[in-house]
Design a protein around this motif. Sequence first.
Motif, PDB file in Angstrom:
ATOM      1  N   UNK A  54       0.852  -1.189   0.000  1.00 37.42           N
ATOM      2  CA  UNK A  54       0.000   0.000   0.000  1.00 37.42           C
ATOM      3  C   UNK A  54       0.886   1.237   0.000  1.00 37.42           C
ATOM      4  N   UNK A  55       0.592   2.172  -0.895  1.00 37.34           N
ATOM      5  CA  UNK A  55       1.326   3.438  -0.882  1.00 37.34           C
ATOM      6  C   UNK A  55       0.748   4.369   0.178  1.00 37.34           C
ATOM      7  N   UNK A  56      -0.591   4.244   0.453  1.00 36.85           N
ATOM      8  CA  UNK A  56      -1.209   5.165   1.415  1.00 36.85           C
ATOM      9  C   UNK A  56      -0.912   4.746   2.859  1.00 36.85           C
ATOM     10  N   UNK A  57      -1.232   3.512   3.197  1.00 33.13           N
ATOM     11  CA  UNK A  57      -0.962   3.022   4.554  1.00 33.13           C
ATOM     12  C   UNK A  57      -0.144   1.736   4.431  1.00 33.13           C
ATOM     13  N   UNK A  58       1.167   1.811   4.234  1.00 31.20           N
ATOM     14  CA  UNK A  58       1.934   0.548   4.170  1.00 31.20           C
ATOM     15  C   UNK A  58       1.860  -0.231   5.477  1.00 31.20           C
ATOM     16  N   UNK A  59       1.776   0.509   6.608  1.00 34.17           N
ATOM     17  CA  UNK A  59       1.658  -0.122   7.933  1.00 34.17           C
ATOM     18  C   UNK A  59       0.429   0.433   8.637  1.00 34.17           C
ATOM     19  N   UNK A  60      -0.183  -0.382   9.466  1.00 27.44           N
ATOM     20  CA  UNK A  60      -1.222   0.135  10.353  1.00 27.44           C
ATOM     21  C   UNK A  60      -0.529   0.878  11.501  1.00 27.44           C
ATOM     22  N   UNK A  61      -1.112   1.998  11.979  1.00 30.43           N
ATOM     23  CA  UNK A  61      -0.465   2.716  13.091  1.00 30.43           C
ATOM     24  C   UNK A  61      -0.256   1.851  14.324  1.00 30.43           C
ATOM     25  N   UNK A  62      -1.050   0.793  14.490  1.00 34.07           N
ATOM     26  CA  UNK A  62      -0.895  -0.073  15.655  1.00 34.07           C
ATOM     27  C   UNK A  62       0.011  -1.277  15.364  1.00 34.07           C
ATOM     28  N   UNK A  63       0.585  -1.322  14.177  1.00 30.60           N
ATOM     29  CA  UNK A  63       1.478  -2.448  13.844  1.00 30.60           C
ATOM     30  C   UNK A  63       2.754  -2.352  14.670  1.00 30.60           C
ATOM     31  N   UNK A  64       3.363  -3.493  14.953  1.00 29.76           N
ATOM     32  CA  UNK A  64       4.619  -3.461  15.700  1.00 29.76           C
ATOM     33  C   UNK A  64       5.433  -4.713  15.403  1.00 29.76           C
ATOM     34  N   UNK A  65       6.736  -4.570  15.643  1.00 31.06           N
ATOM     35  CA  UNK A  65       7.596  -5.758  15.617  1.00 31.06           C
ATOM     36  C   UNK A  65       7.134  -6.656  16.756  1.00 31.06           C
ATOM     37  N   UNK A  66       7.295  -7.917  16.626  1.00 28.32           N
ATOM     38  CA  UNK A  66       6.828  -8.853  17.654  1.00 28.32           C
ATOM     39  C   UNK A  66       5.404  -8.490  18.071  1.00 28.32           C
ATOM     40  N   UNK A  67       4.514  -8.445  17.085  1.00 31.73           N
ATOM     41  CA  UNK A  67       3.164  -7.928  17.334  1.00 31.73           C
ATOM     42  C   UNK A  67       2.376  -8.818  18.298  1.00 31.73           C
ATOM     43  N   UNK A  68       2.821 -10.055  18.484  1.00 35.64           N
ATOM     44  CA  UNK A  68       2.117 -10.937  19.432  1.00 35.64           C
ATOM     45  C   UNK A  68       2.763 -10.911  20.821  1.00 35.64           C
ATOM     46  N   UNK A  69       3.795 -10.077  20.966  1.00 38.42           N
ATOM     47  CA  UNK A  69       4.462  -9.896  22.266  1.00 38.42           C
ATOM     48  C   UNK A  69       5.023 -11.218  22.793  1.00 38.42           C
ATOM     49  N   UNK A  70       5.539 -12.021  21.889  1.00 40.15           N
ATOM     50  CA  UNK A  70       6.046 -13.334  22.318  1.00 40.15           C
ATOM     51  C   UNK A  70       7.247 -13.184  23.240  1.00 40.15           C
ATOM     52  N   UNK A  71       8.152 -12.246  22.902  1.00 43.73           N
ATOM     53  CA  UNK A  71       9.358 -12.104  23.729  1.00 43.73           C
ATOM     54  C   UNK A  71       9.009 -11.641  25.151  1.00 43.73           C
ATOM     55  N   UNK A  72       7.960 -10.793  25.265  1.00 40.52           N
ATOM     56  CA  UNK A  72       7.534 -10.350  26.603  1.00 40.52           C
ATOM     57  C   UNK A  72       7.114 -11.543  27.464  1.00 40.52           C
TER      58      UNK A  72
END
Length: 456
Positions: free
Chosen positions: A119-137
């Motif tokens: 997507x050129x407009x929203x390549x990422x969602x503002x709530x997207x994150x690395x380790x989005x499932x918080x596995x390392x936490x």
Amino acid sequence: MIDQPYAYRHKELVEPDWQRLPGWAEVSPQDWASAQWQRAHCIKNIRQLRHVMGDGLDERFYADLERDQAERATMSMLIPPQMINTMVPGLSPADQSFTDAFYADPVRRYMIPVFSDRRADWPSHPEASRDSLHEAEMWAVEGLTHRYPTKVLAELLPTCPQYCGHCTRMDLVGNPTAVIDKHKFELSRDDRLAAMMDYLRRSPGVRDVVVSGGDVANLPWPRLESFVAGLLEIENIRDIRLATKALMGLPQYWLTDEVRAGMERLATTARARDVSIAIHTHVNSAQSVTPLVAAAAKAMLETGIRDVRNQGVLLRGTNDKTEQLLDLCFALLDDAKIMPYYFYMCDMIPNSEHWRLSLAEAQQLQHDIMGYLPGFATPRFICDVPYVGKRWVHQVARYDRELGISYWTKNYRTGVEADDELALQREHEYYDPIYLLPEAGQEHWRTRVGAPVAVA
Ligand code: SF4
């Protein structure tokens, strides 16, 4: 015959002819069948892709790929010949339409993402994150995620024989890219695995271990066998699942004598102790299921393990149509004896918006595949909700379609909520891609985070 939305026909599996690709025109069946040859000839960069494809792919594709690698890619490139060969299986690069077909190919879409896919407009969602499932936490010890009450995920290693563009563990897995540095394990591999085993010996409430990575096919077999053998000695562990996309990406590995004999030893011990060992693989498209993949899956079943199951990921452009999903499920089930098990919604990692489906789309697809497959082989469509875990897509508690926010509840505490009295009352959010929302919803997000910067 009644006219149905999907018409089932048994289709023979086909191994595409690799000699149609100029770089592999001289490769013998013996070399092709060799796991060592496959690993040594993986495609890791544009130069190697060019060598295999000859002049058949337009320069515009390479330029598109180069820009993606410089500005967007969260995974580095690593594709075994086996997987490349399943892209555009019916055409040779000499065909006029090859480049367009390559752009449109379902496997190419997620294994070789290019800039114009995103997507050129929203390549990422503002709530997207690395380790989005918080596995390392939720690591109980490094690499061992304890999210559910009775099950754990053991990330044995951070590499795979193939890297998928949409990898949910993009934080940890693979080589750094131009835009993403990777998290590094601090402990050595042996210390990490020893710490995991020690934790599991002290955790009588754990009965199910997902042995993953990365991909277990990248761990030297003796090391994997000794880890699984260690699990088999722990009284309370009753289910062991080995996660390997390589069963499809590099089936030659699972067909080696060393692996077959080793798996047979593990399966024999497991049966004697009433423990189930299964392989979980990751196939997203019917054309990936070739006779070699079927042979590898059946070879594993012949060792005496309990099952081989598939956990695919719903990806736009790859498998977002009912027909594509049912074709895949029947290809897995009919001739490869792989059980269709889950289709996950693509997780909210950076630069994944072009792949992600909305919850409503996933619910519709789940609805539309019902009734064609045997009930035991009808896959569940899953939203892996951050801080919650897997939920069937129809289990959503509330769904605001205008803002694209779904709300989810849970019935257990994750590893980070031991002292949280409100953990079971809280709702957790998952987000639809913004570009799919009605205008009022898009305006909400523009106001909240500022208009996305359109990229030309
Ligand atoms: S095989 Fe699995 S862990 Fe490896 S890159 Fe693909 S999705 Fe990620």
